[in-house]
Design a protein around this motif. Structure first.
Motif, PDB file in Angstrom:
ATOM      1  N   SER A  67       1.061  -1.178  -0.055  1.00  0.00           N
ATOM      2  CA  SER A  67      -0.073  -0.145   0.012  1.00  0.00           C
ATOM      3  C   SER A  67       0.770   1.323  -0.039  1.00  0.00           C
ATOM      4  O   SER A  67       2.182   1.023   0.347  1.00  0.00           O
ATOM      5  CB  SER A  67      -1.075   0.039   1.360  1.00  0.00           C
ATOM      6  N   TYR A  68       0.402   2.463  -0.347  1.00  0.00           N
ATOM      7  CA  TYR A  68       1.007   3.847  -0.284  1.00  0.00           C
ATOM      8  C   TYR A  68       1.478   3.748   1.214  1.00  0.00           C
ATOM      9  O   TYR A  68       2.898   4.276   1.461  1.00  0.00           O
ATOM     10  CB  TYR A  68       0.078   4.706  -0.839  1.00  0.00           C
ATOM     11  N   ASP A  69       0.721   3.576   2.254  1.00  0.00           N
ATOM     12  CA  ASP A  69       1.264   3.880   3.552  1.00  0.00           C
ATOM     13  C   ASP A  69       2.563   2.906   3.944  1.00  0.00           C
ATOM     14  O   ASP A  69       3.356   3.450   4.484  1.00  0.00           O
ATOM     15  CB  ASP A  69       0.096   3.660   4.397  1.00  0.00           C
ATOM     16  N   ALA A  70       2.279   1.935   3.349  1.00  0.00           N
ATOM     17  CA  ALA A  70       3.466   0.780   3.763  1.00  0.00           C
ATOM     18  C   ALA A  70       4.590   1.219   2.996  1.00  0.00           C
ATOM     19  O   ALA A  70       5.760   1.110   3.551  1.00  0.00           O
ATOM     20  CB  ALA A  70       3.001  -0.553   3.603  1.00  0.00           C
ATOM     21  N   ILE A  71       4.505   1.721   1.736  1.00  0.00           N
ATOM     22  CA  ILE A  71       5.740   2.205   1.294  1.00  0.00           C
ATOM     23  C   ILE A  71       6.376   3.162   1.691  1.00  0.00           C
ATOM     24  O   ILE A  71       7.578   3.288   1.867  1.00  0.00           O
ATOM     25  CB  ILE A  71       5.517   2.411  -0.572  1.00  0.00           C
ATOM     26  N   ARG A  72       5.675   3.951   1.990  1.00  0.00           N
ATOM     27  CA  ARG A  72       6.091   5.451   2.933  1.00  0.00           C
ATOM     28  C   ARG A  72       6.748   5.111   4.071  1.00  0.00           C
ATOM     29  O   ARG A  72       7.841   5.490   4.369  1.00  0.00           O
ATOM     30  CB  ARG A  72       4.985   6.278   2.964  1.00  0.00           C
ATOM     31  N   ALA A  73       6.334   3.905   4.805  1.00  0.00           N
ATOM     32  CA  ALA A  73       6.827   3.735   6.048  1.00  0.00           C
ATOM     33  C   ALA A  73       8.187   3.001   5.727  1.00  0.00           C
ATOM     34  O   ALA A  73       9.105   2.997   6.574  1.00  0.00           O
ATOM     35  CB  ALA A  73       6.037   2.490   6.788  1.00  0.00           C
TER      36      ALA A  73
END
Length: 449
Positions: free
Chosen positions: A159-165
């Motif tokens: 997900s976008y959030d997991a990539i950002r993390a």
């Protein structure tokens, strides 16, 4: 006894003559033109002839020439019986009348529509019909250091959030870059990444009626993500070459790549060696790598995968029954041979002969991959990884597929407008809002011509 033998001999001879009389020759255009692949296909054609009596004449046609030759052959009433083609040609060929869509729909339903991956079937569906028969495909993947993600307590980058993390936790240049994003605007690789990531936001540049999408809400989400990816990448003009080299060197936490990297990660290709240690044949990096075929974003919570699918179309000029019989053979008894041409780029669109079965997937996982050394994918990657890679085809998608606007989407992709504008933005010359507005304006100017 002698009379019985004579009668049996006569019956066998009569049966052979009837078989010979009913045998036909069909022509098949194939995009798999490399000599070693043609040899495999010929073996499959010979097996089909031995089973049915029908002869298959294989005609190699370069993928880049398919459009021109198919159009000319259709005009001359000289199409082959079966036409190997890409997803881009699905609806244009069907709408132009090149394909016998009813014949393809019948093949898929005879084989069992529920034995096919959902993505390739969805792409090929139009007005309630499956217009061409999917044979194989591949999904672009987020390739990531699973060992580093687990050590940092991070979720897989699905997900976008997991990539950002992952970027925040693992970006530590020059020892480790969080990502290697494409920035070289004249390479098709950059547009592939843009389209892949845009699917996760639900953004498409083309509306269902063929007009340009002027809503920039999801487009801006894509642009913000791409800006962050570039910020976590090395400087310079980057494309597929640098992303692969840095990952194989252990200096990238994530990249987006095609499955052709699967054998390279396993140390099977000398021209693209693993350089994380002194052993270029090591499988250590493969063991530390995870693959995310599906990415979700703020505009698409279910997620999507960028996929490329190949099809066998039964043409309007075909010997229909024999062509159908051949395509069914390819996707059943001949399927292992078909996939063996390039297993790392030919994922099975049917995992088995029945819904829920995995016979064909198991065959595929046991096929050798590699260039300088050979090994089955199943010897390099655990079963869960194999399952995840194949499952990506079920959610495979492309711009314009669902709306029937593949041709318009292809025009936009080929223009590389988004690559150019995104590069201006990541160079600091445009804000996200300015970049979004410029993309829409330039797409509208393009489609108006």
């Amino acid at each position: 006894m002698k009379r019985t033998t004579t009668i049996l001999t006569g019956l066998m001879l009569s049966t052979a003559l009837v078989g010979a009389a009913s045998a036909d020759t069909i022509r098949v255009w194939t995009m798999e033109v490399q000599p070693e692949r043609m040899e495999i296909q010929q073996q499959m054609a010979d097996a089909f002839e031995a089973s049915t009596g029908h002869v298959v004449e294989l005609i190699p046609v370069e993928e880049s020439d398919i459009q021109t030759r198919a159009t000319a052959a259709f005009a001359a009433g000289d199409l082959p019986d079966v036409l190997n083609h890409t997803v881009q040609h699905l609806l244009p060929y069907a709408e132009a009348g090149l394909l016998d869509t009813a014949a393809a729909d019948e093949v898929v339903n005879d084989l069992g529509v529920d034995t096919f991956a959902a993505g390739p079937i969805r792409m090929a569906s139009s007005d309630g019909e499956i217009v061409s028969v999917p044979t194989d495909g591949w999904t672009q993947m987020v390739v990531y250091r699973n060992d580093l993600f687990e050590e940092a307590g991070l979720a897989a980058p699905t997900s976008y959030d997991a990539i950002r993390a992952g970027l925040e936790a693992l970006h530590n240049p020059p020892e480790m870059y969080g990502f290697v994003a494409a920035t070289k605007i004249d390479e098709g690789y950059m547009m592939q990444l843009i389209e892949h990531l845009s699917l996760a936001t639900g953004y498409t540049p083309v509306n269902a009626d063929g007009s340009v999408n002027e809503d920039t809400t999801n487009l801006k989400q894509l642009l913000e993500m791409y800006q962050e990816l570039v910020a976590a990448s090395p400087e310079g003009d980057l494309y597929w070459s640098q992303s692969r080299e840095l990952y194989l060197d252990g200096k990238a936490a994530m990249i987006i790549w095609s499955p052709s990297i699967l054998d390279e990660l396993g140390g099977l290709r000398d021209s693209a060696p693993v350089t994380i240690n002194d052993d270029p044949t090591t499988k250590e990096l493969a063991g530390n790598t995870g693959f995310a075929t599906m990415v979700s974003g703020p505009g698409n919570a279910d997620g999507a995968a960028w996929s490329d699918v190949r099809y066998m179309g039964i043409t309007a000029d075909a010997n229909t029954e024999v062509a159908q019989e051949f395509v069914k053979f390819l996707l059943s008894d001949g399927y292992g041979d078909w996939l063996s041409q390039a297993p790392e780029g030919k994922f099975p669109v049917r995992t088995g002969p029945e819904a829920g079965s995995s016979e064909y997937e198991a065959t595929w996982a046991g096929l050798d991959v590699g260039v300088d050394r050979k090994a089955p994918l199943g010897d390099i990657y655990p079963q869960q990884v194999i399952d995840d890679i194949v499952a990506g085809l079920s959610v495979g998608d492309r711009w314009g597929v669902e709306s029937g606007q593949l041709a318009a989407a292809s025009t936009i992709i080929n223009s590389q407008i988004m690559s150019k504008v995104i590069r201006e933005m990541t160079d600091g010359d445009l804000s996200v809002d300015e970049a979004a507005d410029k993309i829409v304006a330039e797409h509208m100017a393009l489609m108006a011509n």
